[in-house]
Design a protein around this motif. Sequence first.
Motif, PDB file in Angstrom:
ATOM      1  N   ASN A 109       5.559  11.064 -10.058  1.00 51.07           N
ATOM      2  CA  ASN A 109       5.850  10.828 -11.469  1.00 51.07           C
ATOM      3  C   ASN A 109       6.624   9.694 -11.553  1.00 51.07           C
ATOM      4  OD1 ASN A 109       4.627  12.868 -12.807  1.00 51.07           O
ATOM      5  ND2 ASN A 109       6.147  14.312 -12.672  1.00 51.07           N
ATOM      6  N   GLU A 110       7.698   9.454 -10.675  1.00 49.05           N
ATOM      7  CA  GLU A 110       8.602   8.305 -10.646  1.00 49.05           C
ATOM      8  C   GLU A 110       8.028   6.979 -10.295  1.00 49.05           C
ATOM      9  OE1 GLU A 110      12.023   5.992 -10.369  1.00 49.05           O
ATOM     10  OE2 GLU A 110      11.844   8.165 -11.140  1.00 49.05           O
ATOM     11  N   LEU A 111       6.966   7.204  -9.578  1.00 49.85           N
ATOM     12  CA  LEU A 111       6.093   5.930  -9.136  1.00 49.85           C
ATOM     13  C   LEU A 111       5.454   5.532 -10.527  1.00 49.85           C
ATOM     14  CD1 LEU A 111       4.808   3.927  -7.083  1.00 49.85           C
ATOM     15  CD2 LEU A 111       3.136   5.570  -6.616  1.00 49.85           C
ATOM     16  N   ILE A 112       4.716   6.603 -11.206  1.00 50.41           N
ATOM     17  CA  ILE A 112       4.297   6.280 -12.527  1.00 50.41           C
ATOM     18  C   ILE A 112       4.919   5.776 -13.565  1.00 50.41           C
ATOM     19  CG2 ILE A 112       3.099   7.374 -14.448  1.00 50.41           C
ATOM     20  CD1 ILE A 112       1.715   9.332 -12.363  1.00 50.41           C
ATOM     21  N   ALA A 113       6.167   6.053 -13.638  1.00 50.93           N
ATOM     22  CA  ALA A 113       7.219   5.846 -14.658  1.00 50.93           C
ATOM     23  C   ALA A 113       7.578   4.291 -14.207  1.00 50.93           C
ATOM     24  CB  ALA A 113       8.302   6.753 -14.690  1.00 50.93           C
ATOM     25  N   ARG A 114       7.734   3.981 -13.043  1.00 53.17           N
ATOM     26  CA  ARG A 114       8.224   2.665 -12.585  1.00 53.17           C
ATOM     27  C   ARG A 114       7.146   1.523 -12.900  1.00 53.17           C
ATOM     28  NH1 ARG A 114       9.972   3.702  -6.854  1.00 53.17           N
ATOM     29  NH2 ARG A 114       9.720   1.159  -6.483  1.00 53.17           N
ATOM     30  N   ALA A 128       0.723  -1.184  -0.048  1.00 56.02           N
ATOM     31  CA  ALA A 128      -0.064   0.125   0.218  1.00 56.02           C
ATOM     32  C   ALA A 128       0.824   1.281   0.116  1.00 56.02           C
ATOM     33  CB  ALA A 128      -0.966   0.044   1.040  1.00 56.02           C
ATOM     34  N   VAL A 129       0.693   2.269  -0.908  1.00 59.35           N
ATOM     35  CA  VAL A 129       1.372   3.282  -1.001  1.00 59.35           C
ATOM     36  C   VAL A 129       0.356   4.623  -0.642  1.00 59.35           C
ATOM     37  CG1 VAL A 129       2.614   4.744  -2.476  1.00 59.35           C
ATOM     38  CG2 VAL A 129       2.779   2.397  -2.719  1.00 59.35           C
ATOM     39  N   ASP A 130       0.710   5.409   0.300  1.00 61.35           N
ATOM     40  CA  ASP A 130      -0.023   6.491   0.627  1.00 61.35           C
ATOM     41  C   ASP A 130       0.425   7.716  -0.562  1.00 61.35           C
ATOM     42  OD1 ASP A 130      -1.729   8.268   1.707  1.00 61.35           O
ATOM     43  OD2 ASP A 130      -0.371   8.713   3.607  1.00 61.35           O
ATOM     44  N   LEU A 131      -0.631   7.687  -1.432  1.00 62.72           N
ATOM     45  CA  LEU A 131      -0.470   8.567  -2.475  1.00 62.72           C
ATOM     46  C   LEU A 131      -0.541  10.151  -2.126  1.00 62.72           C
ATOM     47  CD1 LEU A 131      -2.391   6.708  -5.405  1.00 62.72           C
ATOM     48  CD2 LEU A 131       0.023   6.849  -4.812  1.00 62.72           C
ATOM     49  N   LYS A 132      -1.297  10.510  -1.081  1.00 56.69           N
ATOM     50  CA  LYS A 132      -1.354  11.949  -0.531  1.00 56.69           C
ATOM     51  C   LYS A 132      -0.268  12.339   0.023  1.00 56.69           C
ATOM     52  CE  LYS A 132      -6.198  11.392   0.441  1.00 56.69           C
ATOM     53  NZ  LYS A 132      -7.705  11.436   1.227  1.00 56.69           N
TER      54      LYS A 132
END
Length: 107
Positions: free
Chosen positions: A14-19, A2-6
Motif C-alpha cells: 500500500n505504501e509503495l502504491i501510494a508513493r 527492481a522491487v520483489d513484490l512477492k
Amino acid sequence: MAVDLKNLTHNQLNELIARAQARQGELRKERVVKLRDKIHALIKAEGYSFDDVFGGRAKPRRVIGKVKPKYRNPANPEQTWTGRGKRPHWFSDALKAGKKEKDLLIG
C-alpha cells in the motif's frame, strides 16, 4: 529499480502504491507545465498573445435584478417569498392548514 513484490507485506505494498501514485501526479504536473510553456512560446513566436488565440475573459454574466416578493406569511409579515425556488416551510404549512395561494398574495 527492481522491487520483489512477492516479499512485500500488505502495508508495504500500500505504501509503495501510494508513493507511486504521488510520483505519477508529480510527473503529470511537470508535463503540463512544459506543455503550457511550449504553447505560450509557439503563440509568442507567431506574434500573437494568448488572448488573441484563446479569446479574452469570458463575457460578464447578465445581472439579474432582485425580484419583488409575491407572497407574505400572514403569521409573520417579515417573511416573504418571490414564488421562485423551493417553497418556504411557512408557505407549505399555510397551504396544509387550508389557505389558498391567492390568500397569501401580497396586495
